[in-house]
Enzyme design. Structure first.
Site, PDB file in Angstrom:
ATOM      1  N   HIS A 169      23.973 -24.022  19.432  1.00 56.57           N
ATOM      2  CA  HIS A 169      23.905 -23.427  18.184  1.00 56.57           C
ATOM      3  C   HIS A 169      24.304 -24.504  17.097  1.00 56.57           C
ATOM      4  CE1 HIS A 169      25.070 -20.868  14.735  1.00 56.57           C
ATOM      5  NE2 HIS A 169      24.849 -19.713  15.480  1.00 56.57           N
ATOM      6  N   GLU A 272      18.754 -24.363  15.960  1.00 59.34           N
ATOM      7  CA  GLU A 272      19.405 -24.117  17.315  1.00 59.34           C
ATOM      8  C   GLU A 272      18.313 -24.045  18.416  1.00 59.34           C
ATOM      9  OE1 GLU A 272      21.677 -20.886  14.647  1.00 59.34           O
ATOM     10  OE2 GLU A 272      21.676 -20.307  16.745  1.00 59.34           O
TER      11      GLU A 272
HETATM   12  O1  TA6 Z   1      22.423 -18.018  15.311  1.00 62.90           O
HETATM   13  C1  TA6 Z   1      22.343 -17.336  14.036  1.00 62.90           C
HETATM   14  C2  TA6 Z   1      23.625 -16.308  14.029  1.00 62.90           C
HETATM   15  O2  TA6 Z   1      23.155 -15.532  15.206  1.00 62.90           O
HETATM   16  C3  TA6 Z   1      23.856 -15.604  12.852  1.00 62.90           C
HETATM   17  O3  TA6 Z   1      23.200 -14.246  12.877  1.00 62.90           O
HETATM   18  C4  TA6 Z   1      25.245 -15.616  12.505  1.00 62.90           C
HETATM   19  O4  TA6 Z   1      25.801 -14.515  13.129  1.00 62.90           O
HETATM   20  C5  TA6 Z   1      25.567 -17.130  13.323  1.00 62.90           C
HETATM   21  O5  TA6 Z   1      24.746 -17.017  14.456  1.00 62.90           O
HETATM   22  C6  TA6 Z   1      26.995 -17.413  13.358  1.00 62.90           C
HETATM   23  O6  TA6 Z   1      27.736 -16.493  14.419  1.00 62.90           O
HETATM   24  P1  TA6 Z   1      29.067 -16.730  14.634  1.00 62.90           P
HETATM   25  O7  TA6 Z   1      29.403 -15.878  15.789  1.00 62.90           O
HETATM   26  O8  TA6 Z   1      29.440 -18.096  15.048  1.00 62.90           O
HETATM   27  O9  TA6 Z   1      29.887 -16.307  13.379  1.00 62.90           O
END
Ligand code: TA6
Length: 301
Positions: A169, A272
Site C-alpha cells: 500500500h 498500490e
Molecule cells: O487503499 C485505499 C484504502 O483502502 C482507502 O479506502 C483508505 O481506507 C486507505 O486504504 C487507508 O486505509 P488505513 O486503514 O491505512 O487508514
C-alpha cells in the site's frame, strides 16, 4: 531479539544497522553507496527510501506515529492476509493484521551491486490464526539501492487451498497533487469506492482533483507517476499482482483521518500493487506466491 542482538546478528558495516526509532519500535536503518532507507520491524514497514541525488520517493506523514500495534500513515504498509475491511467480521482490522504485528529479521546481505537486502518473516500467533484460520508463512524481502525491490512471499504450508487478499500500500511523495498524472491504466476497468463501488473504465491518464479511491482490476501493467512539480517520473513495475489501487483522500477525508497533516493530501498519492476484490488469489498446498514490485525514479522527459 533486542537491538544489541539484532546488530550482533544482522548489522553490516556501510549497509544496515538497527536502532529504536520510538519506544518499543526497533527499525533497520539502511545507508549504502546508492540510497538510504528505514524499515520498522513492526509490519516490516518501510517508511523511507531516498536514492542518492533524488528527493525522498516514499511519503511519510509528519503526524505519523510509531506506536506498538498502530498502523503508520505513509511508507509501504503491508496489507495481508486481506485487503480493505474483513469480509465477515467488521471488528477485525482493515487491511489485515500483518502491518501492525512484529516481524522477525531472517537475514541481511550486501549485494554485489552495492544494494542492501533484508528479509523479514511474520511469526504467526494463535490470535492471528483465530482471525484467519489457514496454515501460511509470509516473508517480505526488500532490496535497497538505486531502485527499491519489494517482494511479499506467501507459502501455503497446510493441506488445503486458501484465498489471499494483499497489497503493498505504497505512499509516494509528489511535489503537488495538481501537477501529477498517473499513466498505465488506460482502458482498465475499476471499482470506484467513492461512487458506491460502481464499475467504471479508465480513459487516459489519471489526474487527481477530488477524492480518488479506485481498485483497477485484471491489470499487470507498470504504472508511472509523472510528477511535473518534482520533474521526475516514478515507475512501479509489478509481478504477481492483478490489481492496482489508486488513492488520494483529498480535503474532507484527509481532515477526518487527522494524521495527514495540514495539506498533507497534496504531497502524496498511493499507487498500490495488490490482489484485491475480484482478484484475490487462491494458493494451493505447497504453493509459494510472490507479489513483487520494483520502484525506480527517472527524469521527466
Ligand atoms: O487503499 C485505499 C484504502 O483502502 C482507502 O479506502 C483508505 O481506507 C486507505 O486504504 C487507508 O486505509 P488505513 O486503514 O491505512 O487508514
Amino acid at each position: 531479539m533486542d537491538i544489541a542482538e539484532l546488530n550482533q546478528k544482522h548489522a553490516i558495516a556501510n549497509h544496515v544497522a538497527f536502532r529504536e526509532i520510538a519506544d518499543g519500535m526497533p527499525a533497520a536503518e539502511i545507508s549504502n553507496a546508492h540510497a538510504k532507507a528505514g524499515i520498522a520491524l513492526q509490519g516490516a514497514h518501510l517508511y523511507a527510501w531516498q536514492p542518492d541525488g533524488h528527493e525522498p520517493v516514499i511519503w511519510l506523514s509528519e503526524f505519523a506515529k510509531f506506536a506498538p500495534g498502530k498502523s503508520l500513515r505513509g511508507g509501504i504498509p503491508v496489507c495481508w492476509p486481506w485487503f480493505g475491511p474483513h469480509d465477515s467480521d467488521s471488528k477485525l482490522p482493515a487491511h489485515g493484521y500483518a502491518r501492525t504485528s512484529m516481524w522477525d529479521v531472517v537475514e541481511t546481505a550486501a549485494l554485489p551491486d552495492g544494494s542492501t537486502q533484508i528479509r523479514f518473516e511474520l511469526a504467526q500467533t494463535n490470535q492471528m490464526r483465530e482471525q484467519w484460520p489457514h496454515a501460511a508463512s509470509v516473508q517480505l524481502q526488500i532490496s535497497v539501492g538505486r531502485t527499491l525491490q519489494v517482494s511479499l512471499i506467501t507459502a501455503n504450508t497446510g493441506d488445503s487451498p486458501f484465498t489471499l487478499g494483499e497489497a503493498l500500500h505504497t505512499y509516494f511523495r509528489i511535489g503537488d497533487v495538481s501537477n501529477v498524472a498517473i499513466r498505465g491504466l488506460d482502458g482498465c476497468s475499476y471499482i470506484d469506492k467513492v461512487a458506491d463501488a460502481a464499475h467504471q473504465v479508465q480513459h487516459g491518464d489519471i489526474v487527481i482533483d477530488n477524492e480518488v479511491d479506485r481498485v483497477y482490476l485484471d491489470t499487470d501493467a507498470d504504472c508511472i507517476i509523472e510528477d511535473r512539480g518534482l520533474k521526475r517520473a516514478i515507475r512501479i513495475a509489478k509481478q504477481g499482482s492483478h490489481s492496482t489501487v489508486v488513492w488520494n483522500p483529498w480535503i474532507e477525508k484527509a481532515e477526518k483521518m487527522g494524521d495527514l497533516g495540514e495539506d498533507g493530501y497534496r504531497a502524496m498519492v498511493c499507487v498500490e500493487s495488490a490482489n484485491a476484490l475480484d482478484n484475490v488469489v487462491s494458493i494451493a498446498p505447497n504453493e509459494t506466491h510472490h507479489l513483487s514490485v520494483i520502484y525506480s525514479v527517472e527524469p521527466l522527459d
